[in-house]
Every structure is written in structure tokens, then in C-alpha cells.
Design an enzyme around this catalytic site. Sequence first.
Site, short mmCIF file in Angstrom:
data_model
loop_
_atom_site.label_atom_id
_atom_site.label_comp_id
_atom_site.label_asym_id
_atom_site.label_seq_id
_atom_site.Cartn_x
_atom_site.Cartn_y
_atom_site.Cartn_z
N GLU A 150 20.10 29.97 -28.56
CA GLU A 150 19.63 29.69 -27.27
C GLU A 150 20.11 28.42 -26.58
O GLU A 150 19.26 27.51 -26.24
CB GLU A 150 17.92 29.58 -27.59
CG GLU A 150 17.37 30.65 -28.45
CD GLU A 150 16.07 30.29 -28.84
OE1 GLU A 150 15.43 29.30 -28.55
OE2 GLU A 150 15.44 31.17 -29.67
N ASN A 191 23.52 33.27 -30.17
CA ASN A 191 22.46 34.08 -30.32
C ASN A 191 21.47 33.49 -29.38
O ASN A 191 21.09 32.12 -29.02
CB ASN A 191 21.72 34.00 -31.62
CG ASN A 191 20.51 35.04 -31.87
OD1 ASN A 191 20.64 36.15 -31.80
ND2 ASN A 191 19.34 34.34 -32.60
N HIS A 227 13.06 40.00 -28.75
CA HIS A 227 11.62 39.81 -28.51
C HIS A 227 11.09 40.48 -27.60
O HIS A 227 11.03 39.86 -26.36
CB HIS A 227 11.43 38.27 -28.79
CG HIS A 227 11.77 37.83 -29.91
ND1 HIS A 227 11.13 37.97 -31.19
CD2 HIS A 227 12.71 36.81 -30.32
CE1 HIS A 227 11.90 37.28 -32.34
NE2 HIS A 227 12.58 36.51 -31.62
N GLU A 255 16.64 39.92 -33.95
CA GLU A 255 15.22 39.46 -34.10
C GLU A 255 14.36 40.34 -33.55
O GLU A 255 13.30 39.99 -32.82
CB GLU A 255 15.01 38.02 -33.63
CG GLU A 255 16.13 37.08 -34.25
CD GLU A 255 15.85 35.67 -33.67
OE1 GLU A 255 14.62 35.38 -32.91
OE2 GLU A 255 16.84 34.54 -33.63
N ASP A 257 11.41 42.44 -32.37
CA ASP A 257 9.91 42.82 -32.67
C ASP A 257 9.45 43.13 -31.22
O ASP A 257 10.02 42.92 -29.98
CB ASP A 257 8.99 41.93 -32.97
CG ASP A 257 9.25 40.59 -32.44
OD1 ASP A 257 9.51 40.39 -31.23
OD2 ASP A 257 9.00 39.42 -33.09
#
Length: 442
Positions: A150, A191, A227, A255, A257
Site C-alpha cells: 500500500e 501489493n 477487496h 486478498e 473478498d
Amino acid sequence: MFAGTAAVGALLAAGTTTAHAADAPLRDLAAAKGKVVGTAVSGGKLNGTYADIASGQFSSVTPDNAMKWGSVEPSRGSYNWAEADQIVAFAQAHNQQVRGHTLVWHSQNPNWLTNGSWTAAQLRTVLQDHITTEVTRYKGKLAAWDVVNEAFNEDGTYRSTIWYDNLGSDYIAQALTTARAADPSAKLYINDYNVEGVNAKSTALYNLVKSLKDRGVPIDGVGLQAHLILGQVPTDIQKNIQRFADLGVDVAITELDIRMQLPYTDAKGAQQKADYKNVASACAAVTRCVSLTVWGFTDSDSWVPDVFSGYGAATPYNESFAPKPAYYGIAEAFGGSGGTTPPPSDGCKAVYSVTSEWNDGFTGQVTINCSGASLSSWKAKWTFGAGQRITQAWNADCTQSGAAVTCSNASWNGTVPNGGSVTFGFNASWSGSNPLPSVTLG
């Protein structure tokens, strides 16, 4: 990326099944496509049904918090490897890869680091020492590291962090170079989130990776966290994956979801299945998209409800460890016939879990899930097996007679709709052991 919910020491679902369609497990379907499929895990949960699914369905695991700076180096130069070692050992025992997460981030850092007064030279030394120590410990045991996490704002500018503010953007190159020296075999990634489609943030990440490669800085891959929100998968996700691949780096969905506004409905489940399938299909279509990792595989393990009020049901399994349509979306993207619907429901179930323990007590919770049925009121009953005594309860009225416990709904949470759930918690005393009871609904 994000911290999960409180660690669950053990899980037991009364009457829960983990039946799947006749397809091979996700890990085998993905392998047939040349891909790795993974999940984030917590060390404290790696037992029982949770461990069976984590090992049986996935070919890679990512520690959700155990390898972050604040977890492994809570005091400068003093390391705690217990949970990270446990996860690595679990993966080795089940022929799984491990994705290290994460070495350099603006969040979940220890107080000694964030509150320290550092010169640039001192901070470079701190960064190098931490990365070298952690990566060296797992040298040869990890497939990849999310080295930098990030780094960008939404507009593509660099995020203001302890690293950027003191060292400038070159902290990224330093971190990558240090990690490569510590383990030449691990793949090194940058990432980030909201970089799944082509936008200002993903373009800044693209330009950074291109610049690093032009300079000869070791960079092997880009992680797209994914996400996402129900119905909002970027239409250009495959194009974006391909443009990173064309730079000569691997791409990983790290990651995944897909959260929805609760309550869960069959229509939302169908949309979620389509969304999961779209993401997995985009990865499957690009040769250098090497892996897809979900950020926890069960809704009981998801960080989403704690961060996004009113949202949840973001993972491929429900809180009773039954696969949702989303599971079959992934399976179909990797070539499985899957099933257009999950296995038949057998109504409302109760899941008992222990969220924390201390010398003479523990905190527990029970989640009641309904699928194919509903409740207008409920009672959860169980019998403690080792003298445990409830001392406090919330979101339910609990009584205990001897070892027998009965917890009834409060005045405001008796209704559990089809596809819905309700959770109550309690504190209790224990001595010596804390075996899990079976819960029945009455």
C-alpha cells in the site's frame, strides 16, 4: 492487508457439514490451469474443520497477521516467531506454499517504530535489519513475499508514511534489494488495493514497477488485493492484469473478498458467484497471473463486518463452513463443473467458538446461521465438560444450572431470516482445560 477478527482458538458447528460437489478440490482445479489458489489463515484457528478446509482446498496460505512487523518484532530486536512458525509448519505438512505478508507497511507497526525519533540513516538501518532478519528466518521456505504494501494514495501519489516521509520513494527499492539479498529464491511483490482495474492508482503502480525494472531493482510481481464490492468488479481487470504481465512480472490476486450489504439473499449470492468467477477467470486467462488468494475462506473469519458497518458475507464459505455459490464461481473459473448451487441446506445451525483465553477465563461466542430456514426466536443449549462457568453474557440472556447452559435471544435479536445470522458472546471461568461443547438449538 487488514487485521482479521479476534483469533478463534477452536471451532465447532453443531450438525455442520462440509460437503462439496463432486469436483476436485480448488487446489487441484487451479493446478490443472497452472495456478495456485490460497487463503489467509490465523495460526490459532488451524484445527478441526477450519484446518481441514484450509489444507484440503488451498495450495497456498498467507498469514493474516502473524508476519506483520508489530506481530514479529514488538520490541526492537526482540522477535516472536511462534504463530508464523506454526503456519509455515502447517503449510509444509500439507504440501502448500506460503506467501509472506508483509514486510513494509504503514499500519500494524510496533509503537517503538512509529513513535521513535529517527534520522534517515537510522531508519534505513532499522528497515534493513528487520527485513534481513525476517526473510532470512524463512529462507527457502516461502514462495513469495509482499515486500511493500500500500505505497500509493488513490490519486497515484505516494502515501505519507514513516517510510516515504523520511526516506522518499527509494525506500521501496531498498526494501526489495534487502529482501532479495536475504532470500534469492523468494518472489518479491509490491501489493496494493483498488488497483484491480486501470485507474490513476494502478497506473502509478505500473509506472513504479516499470521504473524499478529499468533500474535493475529486484521486483518479481505485483499483488492486486481485490477487496471488492458486490457487482463492482472492474470490467477491465483482465486488461489490467495483462498490462502488468507485459512488463515481465508475475501478477497475483492476493486478498480477494467481495462484500455485500447484509442481509445475504439468494440473489446477492448469485451475483457474488458471478463476481468471484469473473475475477478468477481474469486470472486464469493471463499466463503470468500465477495465483489467487482469498482473504479468509469463511464469513466467520472475515475482517469486513468490523470495518464496513452493515456489510459482510464476503468470502466463499458461510459461518458454518458450508460452501456458498461464490465457492462454485471459483471452481468453474478453474475448469470445474462445480455446482450451480451449494449443497442442500439443513436449516439453522449454531457455531461455538473461543475467541480468547487467559489464565482463569476465556471469551466465547455462538453464531446462529440460517440457510433454507428462519427463526422468530431461539435458544442455544450446551453442556460444559470441564467445570466452566459463565460470568457475563451479551446479546443473549444466559442461565447456567450445573454444567447445563441455556442462552435465549434478547428482545431485539430473536429473528434470524433465511440467509441471516446472529451472534452472542460471553465470558466464563475455566481451570485446566476448556473442551468445546456441542450446541443445539431449541
